[in-house]
Design an enzyme around this catalytic site. Structure first.
Site, PDB file in Angstrom:
ATOM      1  CG  ASP A  14      -2.010   0.680   1.216  1.00 37.10           C
ATOM      2  OD1 ASP A  14      -2.152   1.916   0.632  1.00 37.10           O
ATOM      3  OD2 ASP A  14      -2.113   0.772   2.196  1.00 37.10           O
ATOM      4  CD  GLN A  15       0.478   6.476   1.625  1.00 37.06           C
ATOM      5  OE1 GLN A  15      -0.780   6.549   1.415  1.00 37.06           O
ATOM      6  NE2 GLN A  15       1.036   7.514   1.889  1.00 37.06           N
ATOM      7  CB  CYS A  54      -6.600   3.346  -0.185  1.00 33.22           C
ATOM      8  SG  CYS A  54      -4.959   3.660   0.873  1.00 33.22           S
ATOM      9  CG  HIS A 104     -10.833   0.462   1.578  1.00 30.59           C
ATOM     10  ND1 HIS A 104      -9.731   1.843   1.653  1.00 30.59           N
ATOM     11  CD2 HIS A 104     -11.449   0.960   2.482  1.00 30.59           C
ATOM     12  CE1 HIS A 104     -10.248   2.917   2.234  1.00 30.59           C
ATOM     13  NE2 HIS A 104     -11.716   2.347   2.849  1.00 30.59           N
ATOM     14  CG  ASP A 291      -3.109   1.224  -2.210  1.00 28.63           C
ATOM     15  OD1 ASP A 291      -1.946   1.362  -2.774  1.00 28.63           O
ATOM     16  OD2 ASP A 291      -3.459   1.455  -1.926  1.00 28.63           O
ATOM     17  CG  HIS A 292      -2.416   5.379  -3.716  1.00 31.32           C
ATOM     18  ND1 HIS A 292      -1.423   5.570  -2.162  1.00 31.32           N
ATOM     19  CD2 HIS A 292      -2.874   4.950  -2.910  1.00 31.32           C
ATOM     20  CE1 HIS A 292      -1.840   4.857  -1.111  1.00 31.32           C
ATOM     21  NE2 HIS A 292      -3.126   4.881  -1.654  1.00 31.32           N
TER      22      HIS A 292
END
Length: 509
Positions: A14-15, A54, A104, A291-292
């Site tokens: 994540d991130q 997210c 999420h 995701d980013h």
């Protein structure tokens, strides 16, 4: 491509910013396990998310459709239960589909095609985190502030460590259980960690893997002249004024973030070792992505929520040495392209009959040396936006449009740091107008804007109402049948031990 359906191990972080990884050129960060995958696999040098937040990013990834098609507007958006996901397509093709970790999902459907969900989620499943364009001046109290930066440093435990340790354990156990079972269906296991997402804190073991003085500072520090309207709104959202943070805090945040990436690498290394120990690695395609990204102080911005490279670009690796040659792909692709890619792997290399049109395009031409696409379409409607923020990445150019704001046009080959907005340059007016015309053809922006407002208003009411009186949570509750675990009198002890041991015991003389 082999006739036998391959297992698919999808690893997510994540991130995680592509620019912070050594196989994309970072000189400091250490990721031996992921670097090995990159060396042996196909690395996508220009991979993007389709919405830099997210939940919208993951919804788009799961469904292979743009946010505007599936209502993926913010971190409280619901993915409709009748929206086919890659898990549905794989399960329909005969796969055992499992998820360990974060995805999420908001709303009562917490599976979306996964036959097994091994953990709960780290984020809430209700509509409480909705964005409110009716009140754009009101800062959302639930959202990031700068405490992640001002409090950056080592820790012993954290909320995210508790979660990711559990995610890793259940992923390992899934692989061991699969290997010692009699299952004949191929598996698709998604392992989704929440690190290196802020807050920027990590155990000292990982903090100490990096020397303070070797931590690089942002290449483009904060400057007022860089503050386009969306960037100004983002700094308001996470309460970052001039003087809020200092260089030492920035360096600490980046050091903890790099340590968190090394933690991710170690955790995924455990999963990869379990895959190998179980003898499942040869017929398993491993995919790694995120995701980013995270701006990490570049341009004075943090976290995600913009179309700048640090926020929107993600790592992507496909590792299957027996199927695809190692190499690098320069064309721009997106995580939305994973659904058709996975579906083709499950269907003997051919596209299945899709129940609904998909916006993603298969990565298999890139993986097999054929001409693949070079385009990413993006939509963002989350925090900091006051209207849909649209992006087209094609060839060397990136174009960003939102009706209330000035256009942005960047030549990423000549200007990788996105310092020169060409949208107002006389020599680029024709190209800018072409992109504007394309935006007008692709989107009815007024209708899109109204759809977002309608969704926000519905979810705002539902969230408020559902918190009154008796609250029935939607959060996924993992369930385990303790009566079939470990030693029980329902099965002979020798049979139990034989069933649980891997590999099977041999009689020695």
């Amino acid at each position: 491509m082999a006739d036998k359906q391959p297992n698919i191990l999808f690893l997510m972080a994540d991130q995680i910013a592509a620019t912070s990884l050594p196989f994309y050129g970072h000189k400091v960060v250490k990721t031996p396990n992921l670097s090995r995958l990159a060396e042996e696999g196909m690395v996508f040098d220009s991979a993007y998310c389709n919405s830099p937040l997210c939940a919208p990013s993951r919804m788009t990834l799961m469904a292979g459709q743009l946010p505007s098609r599936i209502g993926g507007f913010d971190n409280a958006s619901e993915l409709s239960a009748d929206t086919p996901t890659f898990a549905h397509y794989l399960r329909d093709a005969g796969y055992l589909t499992a998820l360990s970790g974060k995805m999420h999902f908001c709303g009562p459907d917490q599976l979306h095609g996964f036959e097994q969900r091994l953990t709960s989620d780290i984020y809430p499943a209700d509509f409480g985190w909705h964005v409110d364009w009716d009140n754009p001046e009101k800062r959302p109290s639930y959202y990031h502030n700068m405490s992640s930066v001002t409090q950056a440093g080592p820790c012993v435990r954290s909320n995210q460590l508790d979660f990711d340790d559990e995610v890793t354990f259940h992923a390992q156990r899934f692989l061991y259980d699969y290997a010692r079972s009699d299952r004949e269906r191929p598996f698709s296991l998604t392992v989704s960690l929440t690190h290196p997402h802020d807050p920027y804190t990590i155990p000292r073991e990982y903090w100490d893997r990096y020397d303070h003085d070797e931590i690089d500072m942002p290449r483009v520090p904060y400057a007022r002249e860089l503050m386009d309207p969306h960037s100004q709104r983002l700094r308001y959202v996470y309460q970052c004024d001039e003087g809020t943070i200092n260089d030492e805090q920035i360096r600490n945040a980046r050091r903890a973030y790099y340590g968190a990436i090394s933690y991710v690498d170690d955790q995924l290394g455990k999963v990869l070792e379990a895959l190998k120990e179980s003898g499942l690695d040869e017929n398993t395609i491993i995919v790694f992505s995120g995701d980013h990204g995270d701006m990490l102080g570049e341009r004075g911005l943090w976290y995600k929520m913009s179309w700048f490279e640090g926020s929107a670009r993600v790592p992507m690796i496909v590792h299957a040495p027996g199927r695809f040659a190692a190499g690098r792909v320069r064309q721009s692709v997106s995580t939305m392209d994973l659904l058709p890619t996975f579906a083709e792997w499950a269907n003997g290399g051919k596209a299945p009959d899709y129940a609904v049109p998909v916006d993603g395009r298969s990565l298999n031409p890139h993986l097999t040396g054929q001409d693949g696409h070079d385009e990413v379409i993006g939509e963002y409607c989350g925090e900091g936006a006051i209207a849909p923020l649209l992006m087209i990445r094609r060839g060397r150019y990136k174009f960003v449009h939102s009706t209330p704001d000035p256009d942005q046009l960047f030549d990423l080959e000549a200007d990788p740091l996105e310092l020169s907005n060409l949208a107002t340059e006389p020599d680029y007016q024709e190209l800018r107008d072409q992109f504007r015309d394309e935006v007008a053809q692709r989107w009815d922006t007024a209708k899109f804007h109204q759809a977002v407002l309608d969704s926000q208003r519905r979810r705002k009411l539902v969230a408020r109402a559902n918190m009154k009186g008796q609250v029935t949570p939607w959060d996924h509750q993992p369930r385990f049948d303790a009566s079939t675990q470990y030693m029980r009198n329902t099965i002979d002890l020798d049979d139990l031990e034989a069933r649980a041991r891997f590999p099977k015991a041999t009689v020695t003389s």
